[in-house]
Design an enzyme around this catalytic site. Structure first.
Site, PDB file in Angstrom:
ATOM      1  N   SER A 297       7.178  -7.613  -8.657  1.00 39.78           N
ATOM      2  CA  SER A 297       8.468  -7.647  -7.943  1.00 39.78           C
ATOM      3  C   SER A 297       8.195  -8.046  -6.503  1.00 39.78           C
ATOM      4  O   SER A 297       7.045  -8.060  -6.064  1.00 39.78           O
ATOM      5  CB  SER A 297       9.110  -6.256  -7.940  1.00 39.78           C
ATOM      6  OG  SER A 297       8.456  -5.416  -6.991  1.00 39.78           O
ATOM      7  N   ASP A 298       9.232  -8.370  -5.746  1.00 38.25           N
ATOM      8  CA  ASP A 298       9.029  -8.484  -4.306  1.00 38.25           C
ATOM      9  C   ASP A 298       9.064  -7.060  -3.737  1.00 38.25           C
ATOM     10  O   ASP A 298       9.379  -6.089  -4.433  1.00 38.25           O
ATOM     11  CB  ASP A 298      10.072  -9.402  -3.653  1.00 38.25           C
ATOM     12  CG  ASP A 298       9.571  -9.933  -2.303  1.00 38.25           C
ATOM     13  OD1 ASP A 298       8.576  -9.390  -1.770  1.00 38.25           O
ATOM     14  OD2 ASP A 298      10.159 -10.894  -1.777  1.00 38.25           O
ATOM     15  N   TRP A 299       8.742  -6.961  -2.484  1.00 42.40           N
ATOM     16  CA  TRP A 299       8.599  -5.672  -1.793  1.00 42.40           C
ATOM     17  C   TRP A 299       9.887  -4.833  -1.913  1.00 42.40           C
ATOM     18  O   TRP A 299      10.904  -5.165  -1.300  1.00 42.40           O
ATOM     19  CB  TRP A 299       8.277  -5.955  -0.330  1.00 42.40           C
ATOM     20  CG  TRP A 299       8.104  -4.778   0.554  1.00 42.40           C
ATOM     21  CD1 TRP A 299       9.085  -3.970   1.044  1.00 42.40           C
ATOM     22  CD2 TRP A 299       6.865  -4.285   1.067  1.00 42.40           C
ATOM     23  NE1 TRP A 299       8.546  -3.009   1.835  1.00 42.40           N
ATOM     24  CE2 TRP A 299       7.176  -3.174   1.875  1.00 42.40           C
ATOM     25  CE3 TRP A 299       5.528  -4.655   0.932  1.00 42.40           C
ATOM     26  CZ2 TRP A 299       6.198  -2.435   2.544  1.00 42.40           C
ATOM     27  CZ3 TRP A 299       4.559  -3.936   1.611  1.00 42.40           C
ATOM     28  CH2 TRP A 299       4.896  -2.840   2.386  1.00 42.40           C
ATOM     29  N   GLY A 300       9.833  -3.812  -2.734  1.00 47.36           N
ATOM     30  CA  GLY A 300      11.001  -2.931  -2.860  1.00 47.36           C
ATOM     31  C   GLY A 300      12.200  -3.573  -3.530  1.00 47.36           C
ATOM     32  O   GLY A 300      13.310  -3.018  -3.499  1.00 47.36           O
ATOM     33  N   SER A 301      12.004  -4.735  -4.154  1.00 46.25           N
ATOM     34  CA  SER A 301      13.187  -5.452  -4.654  1.00 46.25           C
ATOM     35  C   SER A 301      13.791  -4.797  -5.891  1.00 46.25           C
ATOM     36  O   SER A 301      14.921  -5.112  -6.261  1.00 46.25           O
ATOM     37  CB  SER A 301      12.851  -6.922  -4.944  1.00 46.25           C
ATOM     38  OG  SER A 301      11.929  -7.021  -6.007  1.00 46.25           O
TER      39      SER A 301
END
Ligand code: BGC
Length: 764
Positions: A297-301
């Site tokens: 995932s992207d950061w915290g996405s």
């Protein structure tokens, strides 16, 4: 000769032999990182090791592998504990040989299943040797040198324990307001695909188990470059034809080049966040493309899907992400907290978890981390090697685009008696590195001021920055700058943006030169001295006024560590500028989006039909408004078209020849043209091939790039440039399926998207 002397002579000879041996070995090792092709470990072997390990794992251990954390805020003991307990399989933003080796030791000796960690970091355009921002690299139109730049980045980064990088960023964008335009390859799917392939190959190298191989991560999947209004993280709406014909192309190229990982994105796409999007992640990536790599995932996405209004809580977010096919969660805890109960409730199946864990383990096996989890401390010496810096200088040189050069203002003679060096970017070592630089250091930058002094000698350089930084609104430095200009033969003004004005979260509504730079340029123009403006920026700025005021303009983007010497090479004519724009330059924010491969509309504008605002009669007049598709103020053309770039020489195109005027949908054409270097200087030209599909089952772009070649031409030399155009290159998605439609096509070979020799052919 006594024995003692003989001993010393032998010892000396042996020492020299030994030194020679060491040099030969280092050269071989260095070259092998660029060239050697060795077999990959057997695929079946890896699958059976993955399956055997998986069969021994507890659910907690599996979830641990699916979780990545930035441990910056943890104590050393906390970090050691989570590693020994197998709580996290990957870290990002941890670096240093000793630290990483110590953690790997815990992972492979103390954790129950001895699974090594994988350490990730953003190495976007260089690790310590910083290359131009990716948009600048795209302006080289030179996949070979871009590949080598990424290879060097991996050699440096891997020497610090990084075996996974979150690059290449290959989001197509039509919007220069978007701060992340700096990180991508611009607007064109063909150019971006060629560069995506080069970047992946450079990052990963020829052999994945080589200690310098780093796993690439094609990001952000997908559509992030289409954030509405260019405002970062914003919503995207992308039709399926645009998604498939444009946005997905570089990702497919990255996949085909073997990118080991993909990253989902922050944006929602047509109403569904991309980190929970089954259509893009499962249907397209896994089913259609048969991708067996790993998706992070992207950061915290994942938890951000709550803010999107797509999930009520973290548990639902974890469910949607794993269902869509996100294997690893970056910097979040939804998987750690909720996957177990989601399984208990039978919302997530064992098979789903196992698939994700297999994708992750496969990556670790492929990289040879089980056999060799440690970093060789000796490799540290490979950082900032002279040949790396030399390459950074080459890339920076090829990335600069000459946009104006009236009366051959450039190049300047190296025997000029004096120059004024002015502007906020003239001596800004950090700013010239650009955005997304975590490890590069300003102290390793060579600025234009330093490089120009090196060429001319300090005494001939009158330096007065005039402005402290790009947004500076104070005019107190103007007088000194004007005085410096007046006592010099020519003015070199280094304009642009500070690094912080582009990159993630750094979108701008107006894309002009910040602060009062334009005003200072205007004052300097009044001196009547030749005014050369060099723009160092993270995006294509709207620089119409600056173009008008200057005699020559070189667009250099943020050129990295060696931007200064590279620019000096061009300014003093050691080499001719050869970059071409990878993105359309607009006249102002109001003209966005403007991309060269737009459709034609029912009322396309022409030079004749455009009625400039100032020419409209004042009162109540219906007179000749044109009623065509243009802006009254901007007109219908951009400031500079895609593919544009001048040279110190001129090139003449002639003799466009096609092997046939027709082909079948399985055929191919050979297309040739001659290019003459019509000037006195040897130089590179980037020859471009465009087509237009005149009639389609959906409307088709007015031009599409289908080939390019960088060629070196000696003064007065003519070369014949040949392209192969297979009919398959004309395939497009028409909303229902991929088709190559019969009909007539235009074809051009030329120096940019707006000019060129024209011919036509048909698909029968
Ligand atoms: C960015 C990614 C990046 C990640 C890790 C995110 O904010 O969108 O591109 O790789 O952070 O630093």
């Amino acid at each position: 000769m006594n024995d003692v002397m003989v001993y010393f002579i032998h010892k000396k000879a042996n020492l020299q032999l030994f030194k020679l041996f060491c040099i030969v070995i280092s050269v071989v090792v260095f070259l092998s990182t660029f060239s050697c092709k060795q077999p990959e470990p057997n695929k079946n072997d890896i699958e059976s090791r993955v399956n055997s390990l998986l069969s021994k794992m507890t659910l907690d251990e599996k979830i641990g592998q699916m979780s990545q954390i930035d441990p910056s805020y943890m104590t050393g003991d906390q970090i050691k504990k989570i590693v020994s307990e197998g709580k996290y399989g990957s870290f990002l933003n941890i670096f240093g040989v000793e630290k990483i080796n110590a953690l790997q030791k815990i992972a492979v000796e103390k954790s129950r299943l001895k699974i090594p960690l994988i350490i990730g970091r953003d190495v976007i355009h260089g690790y310590r040797t910083i290359f131009p921002i990716p948009l600048g690299m795209a302006a080289t139109w030179n996949p070979e040198i871009v590949k080598k730049a990424f290879r060097i980045s991996s050699v440096e980064a891997s020497s610090q324990g990084i075996r996974w990088t979150f690059a290449p960023m290959i989001d197509i964008t039509w919007d220069p307001r978007w701060g992340r335009v700096a990180e991508g390859c611009g607007e064109d799917p063909y150019l971006a695909s060629a560069l995506a392939k080069a970047m992946v190959e450079g990052i990963q190298g020829d052999k994945l188990t080589d200690p310098t191989a780093v796993a690439a991560c094609a990001k952000h999947f997908v559509g992030y470059g289409f954030v509405e209004g260019g405002r970062d993280y914003n919503t995207t709406y992308i039709s399926e034809p645009v998604l498939r014909n444009v946005v997905l192309k570089p990702f497919k190229a990255a996949k085909d080049a073997g990118a080991l990982t993909f990253m989902s994105a922050f944006n929602d796409l047509n109403g569904v966040p991309t980190s929970g999007n089954e259509f893009t992640l499962r249907q397209i990536l896994r089913k259609e493309w048969k991708y067996d790599g790993m998706v992070v995932s992207d950061w915290g996405s994942i938890s951000e899907m709550i803010n999107h209004g797509y999930c009520a809580n973290e548990k639902e977010a974890a469910l949607k992400a794993i269902t869509a096919g996100v294997d690893m969660e970056m910097s979040g805890s939804t998987y750690v907290k909720h996957l177990k109960s989601l399984m208990d409730e039978e919302k997530v199946s064992q098979a789903m978890i196992d698939e994700a864990v297999k994708n992750i383990l496969r990556l670790k096996f492929k990289l040879g981390l089980f056999e060799n989890p440690y970093v060789d401390p000796q490799a540290e010496k490979e950082i900032l090697a002279p040949e790396f810096l030399d390459h950074a200088r080459t890339v920076a040189r090829q990335s600069a685009v000459l946009l104006k050069n009236d009366m051959n203002t450039l190049p300047l003679s190296a025997s000029i008696s004096s120059v004024a060096v002015i502007g906020p970017l003239a001596d800004a070592p950090r700013d010239q590195l650009g955005t997304w630089v975590f490890d590069g250091k300003a102290e390793n930058s060579v600025t234009p001021l330093t490089a120009i002094k090196e060429v001319l000698g300090g005494a001939k350089v009158n330096f007065a920055a005039g402005l402290k930084y790009s947004r500076d609104k104070s005019k107190t430095g103007f007088a000194e700058a004007i005085a410096a200009a007046k006592k010099s033969q020519a003015i070199l003004f280094f304009a642009g943006e500070e690094w912080i004005l582009s990159g993630e979260g750094q979108s701008r509504g107006e894309i002009n030169l910040p602060g009062v730079q334009e005003e200072l340029i205007e004052e300097l123009a009044k001196t009547g001295k030749p005014l050369i403006v060099v723009v160092m920026a993270g995006r294509p700025l709207a620089i119409g006024n600056v173009v008008r005021k200057s005699n020559a303009l070189l667009y250099a983007f943020h050129g990295g560590s060696m931007a200064g010497p590279a620019l000096a090479d061009l300014i003093f004519g050691k080499e001719s500028p050869s970059g071409k724009l990878p993105i359309t330059f607009v006249k102002g924010s109001g003209q966005i989006p403007f991309y060269y491969y737009h459709n034609n509309t029912g009322r396309p504008a022409t030079a004749k039909s455009w009625t400039p605002l100032d020419s409209i009669p004042v009162i109540n007049s219906q007179a000749s408004l044109g009623y065509k598709s243009f802006y009254l103020d901007y007109g219908y053309k951009p400031l500079f078209p895609f593919g544009f770039g001048l040279s110190y020489t001129t090139f003449k195109y002639s003799d466009l020849v096609l092997s046939s005027t027709e082909m079948t949908n399985k055929g191919r054409l050979t297309v040739k043209a001659s290019v003459l270097n019509n000037g006195n200087m040897d130089a590179d030209e980037i020859v471009q091939l465009y087509i237009r599909d005149r009639v389609g089952s959906i409307t088709r772009p007015v031009k599409e790039l289908k080939g390019f070649r960088r060629v070196h031409l000696k003064s007065r030399e003519t070369v014949s440039v040949t392209f192969e155009l297979p009919a398959s290159a004309l395939e497009f998605f028409n909303g229902k399926e991929n088709v190559i439609e019969p009909g007539e096509f235009d074809i051009w070979i030329g120096p940019n998207s707006d000019e060129g020799l024209h011919s036509e052919f048909a698909i029968k």
